[in-house]
Design a protein around this motif. Structure first.
Motif, mmCIF file in Angstrom:
data_model
loop_
_atom_site.group_PDB
_atom_site.id
_atom_site.type_symbol
_atom_site.label_atom_id
_atom_site.label_comp_id
_atom_site.label_asym_id
_atom_site.label_seq_id
_atom_site.Cartn_x
_atom_site.Cartn_y
_atom_site.Cartn_z
ATOM 1 N N LYS A 30 10.633 -16.624 0.888
ATOM 2 C CA LYS A 30 11.055 -16.556 -0.508
ATOM 3 C C LYS A 30 9.912 -16.152 -1.422
ATOM 4 N N ALA A 31 10.278 -15.515 -2.538
ATOM 5 C CA ALA A 31 9.363 -15.216 -3.648
ATOM 6 C C ALA A 31 8.076 -14.529 -3.199
ATOM 7 N N PRO A 32 8.167 -13.291 -2.699
ATOM 8 C CA PRO A 32 6.942 -12.565 -2.367
ATOM 9 C C PRO A 32 6.093 -12.324 -3.614
ATOM 10 N N MET A 33 4.798 -12.288 -3.432
ATOM 11 C CA MET A 33 3.882 -12.016 -4.542
ATOM 12 C C MET A 33 3.676 -10.507 -4.646
ATOM 13 N N LEU A 34 3.743 -9.986 -5.866
ATOM 14 C CA LEU A 34 3.620 -8.553 -6.113
ATOM 15 C C LEU A 34 2.520 -8.293 -7.117
ATOM 16 N N SER A 35 1.652 -7.344 -6.816
ATOM 17 C CA SER A 35 0.670 -6.868 -7.789
ATOM 18 C C SER A 35 0.689 -5.341 -7.795
ATOM 19 N N VAL A 36 0.603 -4.765 -8.987
ATOM 20 C CA VAL A 36 0.652 -3.311 -9.158
ATOM 21 C C VAL A 36 -0.539 -2.879 -9.993
ATOM 22 N N SER A 37 -1.194 -1.820 -9.547
ATOM 23 C CA SER A 37 -2.324 -1.256 -10.279
ATOM 24 C C SER A 37 -2.097 0.241 -10.448
ATOM 25 N N VAL A 38 -2.291 0.734 -11.671
ATOM 26 C CA VAL A 38 -2.163 2.163 -11.954
ATOM 27 C C VAL A 38 -3.412 2.624 -12.672
ATOM 28 N N ASP A 39 -4.005 3.704 -12.179
ATOM 29 C CA ASP A 39 -5.181 4.271 -12.833
ATOM 30 C C ASP A 39 -4.937 5.763 -13.075
ATOM 31 N N VAL A 40 -4.962 6.174 -14.350
ATOM 32 C CA VAL A 40 -4.800 7.569 -14.731
ATOM 33 C C VAL A 40 -6.123 8.044 -15.304
#
Length: 296
Positions: free
Chosen positions: A279-289
């Motif tokens: 249950k409840a996976p941990m998510l992290s997102v990084s975007v670099d432009v």
């Protein structure tokens, strides 16, 4: 102007995932103002099967399958794009009027027009209701240029609605967004699309990235940019034009397109099926432009 975009998505699961099947919309596509120079996607763990294809909407979709047990999944897309200034100086008083546009859209039987009219239909997350038509109507005067009408609607959404990332989820209906006048870029894009369809103008959802600039005198933080959403509407004499209701502007060289669709459901950055994971996976997102020297 040339940009390098690095988009990293990292899932950590509470239990082992035995296998997963996914599609990612993270590779920039070619548009009238954008050219993708190169793009590649890397996945860890290494997928057993992977391929890219052009989907129904013309987007570059990346499919992959992982058949080994894992507790972490990392997808990284690295791309270079060239953005032109083709649509930066829109003359709002130039072009067909709203009334003329409606006539062309309803009566022209060219293939281009028939394709555009598909984006008048309701989609899984957007229903063109009477409430949306009533909100949009003050902006749409028959003798006013269509661009000016759409720009006015963009400004009204920007002024009337508060950006509030804690108010909505992916599943929040447009009726709640309209009632409480709060939401995020996805909500504002859905709202404007629904308004445009309700007054007879084809509109589609645009998913992509937006470059953010640091405060004066400060260095830009790596990974501080963001995924973003805005809209494209169909103008009979100019084709598809893009506006961003979250920032009250036409799409600029800082708007990098990954995908077009009817709504968010068509172009989510990552969707698929996993077996296991707890249950409840941990998510992290990084975007670099990052801006590159333009050698064109």
């Amino acid at each position: 102007m040339r940009f390098r975009v690095i988009h990293s998505t990292h899932y950590t699961y509470a239990a082992r995932v035995t296998s997963c099947y996914n599609v990612a919309n993270v590779m920039p596509r070619d548009t009238r103002r954008q050219r993708c120079l190169n793009s590649r996607v890397t996945v860890s763990p290494h997928p057993a099967v992977s391929r890219s294809r052009t989907d129904y909407f013309g987007n570059q979709a990346y499919h992959f399958e992982i058949q080994n047990a894992h507790k972490e999944l990392v997808i990284t897309a690295e791309s270079e794009v060239h953005i032109s200034d083709r649509d930066l100086d829109l003359n709002l008083d130039f072009g067909v009027s709203y009334g003329q546009a409606l006539h062309h859209i309803r009566n022209n039987r060219s293939q281009q027009m028939l394709n555009a009219r598909e984006y008048l239909l309701d989609s899984p997350m957007i229903e063109a209701t009477e409430e949306l038509a009533a909100y949009a109507q003050p902006s749409f005067i028959p003798d006013r240029s269509l661009k000016s009408c759409v720009s006015d609607l963009t400004t009204r959404i920007f002024r009337d609605f508060a950006y509030d990332p804690d108010f909505t989820t992916i599943a929040t209906p447009l009726s709640e967004v309209l009632k409480h006048k709060r939401g995020v870029c996805q909500d504002f894009a859905h709202l404007q699309i629904g308004c445009l369809r309700a007054v007879g103008i084809p509109a589609k959802y645009v998913s992509g990235y937006i470059e953010t600039l640091p405060p004066p005198g400060k260095e830009k933080m790596v990974g501080a940019d963001a995924t973003h959403a805005w809209v494209a509407y169909f103008c009979p004499d100019e084709g598809w034009l893009e506006f961003d209701p979250t920032n009250d502007t036409a799409a600029s060289y800082q708007h990098i397109v990954t995908a077009f669709g009817r709504d968010y459901f068509d172009v989510t950055p990552l969707k698929g099926v996993i077996f296991g994971g707890g249950k409840a996976p941990m998510l992290s997102v990084s975007v670099d432009v990052s801006r590159l020297e333009d050698t064109d």
